[in-house]
Design an enzyme around this catalytic site. Structure first.
Site, PDB file in Angstrom:
ATOM      1  N   THR A  98     -11.597  11.173  89.049  1.00  0.00           N
ATOM      2  CA  THR A  98     -10.428  11.483  88.229  1.00  0.00           C
ATOM      3  C   THR A  98     -10.639  10.800  86.888  1.00  0.00           C
ATOM      4  O   THR A  98     -11.022   9.626  86.824  1.00  0.00           O
ATOM      5  CB  THR A  98      -9.105  11.108  88.915  1.00  0.00           C
ATOM      6  OG1 THR A  98      -8.025  11.497  88.045  1.00  0.00           O
ATOM      7  CG2 THR A  98      -8.991   9.622  89.227  1.00  0.00           C
ATOM      8  N   GLU A  99     -10.462  11.559  85.782  1.00  0.00           N
ATOM      9  CA  GLU A  99     -10.951  11.095  84.489  1.00  0.00           C
ATOM     10  C   GLU A  99     -10.175   9.907  83.937  1.00  0.00           C
ATOM     11  O   GLU A  99     -10.619   9.265  82.997  1.00  0.00           O
ATOM     12  CB  GLU A  99     -11.017  12.237  83.472  1.00  0.00           C
ATOM     13  CG  GLU A  99      -9.692  12.887  83.128  1.00  0.00           C
ATOM     14  CD  GLU A  99      -9.437  14.136  83.952  1.00  0.00           C
ATOM     15  OE1 GLU A  99      -9.896  14.190  85.112  1.00  0.00           O
ATOM     16  OE2 GLU A  99      -8.766  15.060  83.438  1.00  0.00           O
ATOM     17  N   ASN A 100      -9.020   9.614  84.530  1.00  0.00           N
ATOM     18  CA  ASN A 100      -8.338   8.403  84.092  1.00  0.00           C
ATOM     19  C   ASN A 100      -8.970   7.139  84.673  1.00  0.00           C
ATOM     20  O   ASN A 100      -8.473   6.045  84.425  1.00  0.00           O
ATOM     21  CB  ASN A 100      -6.831   8.474  84.389  1.00  0.00           C
ATOM     22  CG  ASN A 100      -6.531   8.813  85.828  1.00  0.00           C
ATOM     23  OD1 ASN A 100      -7.112   9.727  86.398  1.00  0.00           O
ATOM     24  ND2 ASN A 100      -5.644   8.062  86.432  1.00  0.00           N
TER      25      ASN A 100
ATOM     26  N   SER B 109     -15.628   6.441  82.072  1.00  0.00           N
ATOM     27  CA  SER B 109     -15.251   7.632  82.831  1.00  0.00           C
ATOM     28  C   SER B 109     -15.750   8.898  82.135  1.00  0.00           C
ATOM     29  O   SER B 109     -16.235   9.831  82.785  1.00  0.00           O
ATOM     30  CB  SER B 109     -13.731   7.695  82.975  1.00  0.00           C
ATOM     31  OG  SER B 109     -13.364   8.779  83.787  1.00  0.00           O
TER      32      SER B 109
ATOM     33  N   GLN C  74     -11.892   4.115  80.405  1.00  0.00           N
ATOM     34  CA  GLN C  74     -11.974   5.474  79.891  1.00  0.00           C
ATOM     35  C   GLN C  74     -13.322   5.828  79.274  1.00  0.00           C
ATOM     36  O   GLN C  74     -13.800   6.945  79.445  1.00  0.00           O
ATOM     37  CB  GLN C  74     -10.885   5.683  78.832  1.00  0.00           C
ATOM     38  CG  GLN C  74      -9.528   5.780  79.434  1.00  0.00           C
ATOM     39  CD  GLN C  74      -9.388   7.055  80.237  1.00  0.00           C
ATOM     40  OE1 GLN C  74      -9.167   8.117  79.685  1.00  0.00           O
ATOM     41  NE2 GLN C  74      -9.529   6.953  81.534  1.00  0.00           N
TER      42      GLN C  74
END
Lengths: 225, 228
Positions: B61-63, B103, B100
């Site tokens: 999940t990009e967060n 990520s 972030q």
């Protein structure tokens, strides 16, 4: 030398009008709510705010926007189900918006913190967000030139800090905190608990003390753990 | 990623188009075991419900998390643990958290095997439009859509093939603002599954319709697996 504060108003003292303020958080996870509330009381205005979102509900960043303190938002995803404060200001032409892809937003701040002058990024090539930007083909792939985003101030939400200024985060509340902490002249972190230097395992420190100027100790670790 | 191609285009007749759950199951079927996968906000999230328990798929999940588990309920809900849609989720054994920039380095750097996204339009060359309707009063919001479209090794799109008004969403050229160029490799719709390559669009399967019927409704050249 990191200053430890118990009073949020002391922690945000000295932020100037016209500052670029990096505010951590993804939605409410990692959002430094107490620091943002203190910034509203502190009164700095004409701010440029960099945050993934443009405020939720009526508190925190949304309250800062509602108070008319923000001239420009730089974010990846301003439009949310509960972003009515920003929506109203934007539609009334009272706030400027720069939309940046989320990864590019993070990398532009990373670049600022790492002393990189600019970088070529593949994200956004051929889209409206690359309009007017320099492009370059490297090894057959197209890239867009992106510039760093440097903050005057970063407001970051972390989990535990130590008296030396080191920070650890909790789960996905980490999000933008570690990057923003590197990218501002003055980094202020709020933490649920402050421990003595040496109590955090140095192997697990996420944000080293060199990046942290002030820590606000919320003293809420029991509630949050 | 290795995908065993179907030997021939299959027309599933005597049935209607795929329902939303059925479509999610078809996407899940094509995700290779052990892949690192990012599921976009909304309908793509439901693909996770159809992955076999032993799939070995690790969700990103990009967060800032790998090893994301299902949605959290009751006592599991933790405001510090959310997915990219800001929905409370759980963590699985082997999970990790990261900031972030890491990520998105993971994504842009080509480490994510598959991402599944929704779309307004996909073009015959695989251009994706999924972030902005282009309406002058719309507030633009892109999130991680462009990073995902550009960075993932394989971009799967799931959407309905036509709008409610019957207008095709698989088009010669996108008329909505673009998210990424020539990035979509597979298109999963209620009426058909397509492969998109530099050579064009190939129909892999149809549901409740035929290749011929689709060809009549779409302004896009269609090949079948049998055309090889």
């Amino acid at each position: 030398m990191t200053g430890i504060f118990a009073d949020p108003d002391d922690a945000v003292a000295g932020i100037s009008d016209g500052s670029t303020v990096l505010i951590g958080g993804f939605g409410m996870a990692g959002m430094p709510v107490q620091l943002v509330d203190a910034l509203i009381r502190q009164g700095a205005t004409d701010l440029t705010v960099v945050c993934n979102n443009a405020g939720n509900g009526d508190t925190g960043l949304a309250a800062l926007l509602a108070a008319g303190r923000v001239r420009k938002m730089i974010c990846s995803f301003p439009r949310q189900s509960d972003s009515w404060v920003f929506d109203g200001l934007y539609r009334a032409g009272k706030i400027e918006l720069e939309v940046v892809p989320q990864g590019t937003l993070a990398e532009r701040m990373r670049a600022a913190g790492a002393g990189i002058g600019a970088f070529y990024c593949p994200t956004g090539v051929g889209t409206p967000l690359a309009d007017g930007k320099e492009t370059r083909t490297i090894d057959g792939r197209d890239y867009v030139l992106e510039y760093p985003i440097k903050g005057d101030v970063a407001l970051v939400g972390a989990h535990v800090g130590d008296r030396a200024g080191n920070l650890v985060y909790r789960k996905t509340a980490r999000n933008f905190g570690p990057v923003m902490a590197t990218a501002a002249t003055l980094t202020i972190a709020q933490v649920n608990r402050v421990v003595e230097a040496g109590e955090l395992d140095p192997e697990t420190v996420v944000t080293p003390s060199i990046y942290v100027d002030r820590i606000l100790d919320l003293g809420t670790a029991e509630a949050a753990s | 990623m290795t995908v065993v191609p179907l030997p021939t285009t299959v027309e599933h007749l005597g049935r209607g188009p795929l329902g939303r759950d059925e479509l999610a199951a078809v996407v899940a079927r094509d995700i290779p075991r052990g892949s690192f996968v990012n599921l976009g906000i909304g309908q793509p999230t439901t693909v996770a419900d159809h992955l076999p328990a032993d799939s070995g798929v690790v969700l990103h999940t990009e967060n800032g998390m790998l090893g994301m588990g299902p949605a959290a309920h009751g006592d599991e809900i933790d405001p510090d643990l959310v997915n990219a849609g800001k929905i409370p989720v759980t963590e699985l054994p082997g999970a990790s958290y990261f900031h972030q920039a890491d990520s998105f380095a993971m994504m842009r750097g080509g480490h994510i095997d598959v991402c599944v996204l929704g779309a307004f339009q996909v073009s015959e060359r695989g251009d994706l439009a999924n972030w902005h309707t282009g309406a002058s009063d719309a507030i633009p919001a892109v999130g991680g859509a462009m990073d995902l479209a550009t960075g993932a090794k394989n971009v799967f799109v799931m959407m309905t093939l036509f709008t409610k008004e019957g207008t095709p969403k698989l088009v010669p050229r996108c008329t909505y603002p673009l998210t990424g160029l020539a990035c979509v490799s597979r298109l999963y719709t209620d009426q058909a599954v397509f492969r998109i390559t530099p050579d064009g669009v190939t129909v892999v399967e149809t549901y409740g319709t035929t290749v011929q019927e689709l060809a009549a409704r779409l302004d896009v050249g269609l090949r079948t697996l049998d055309d090889r």
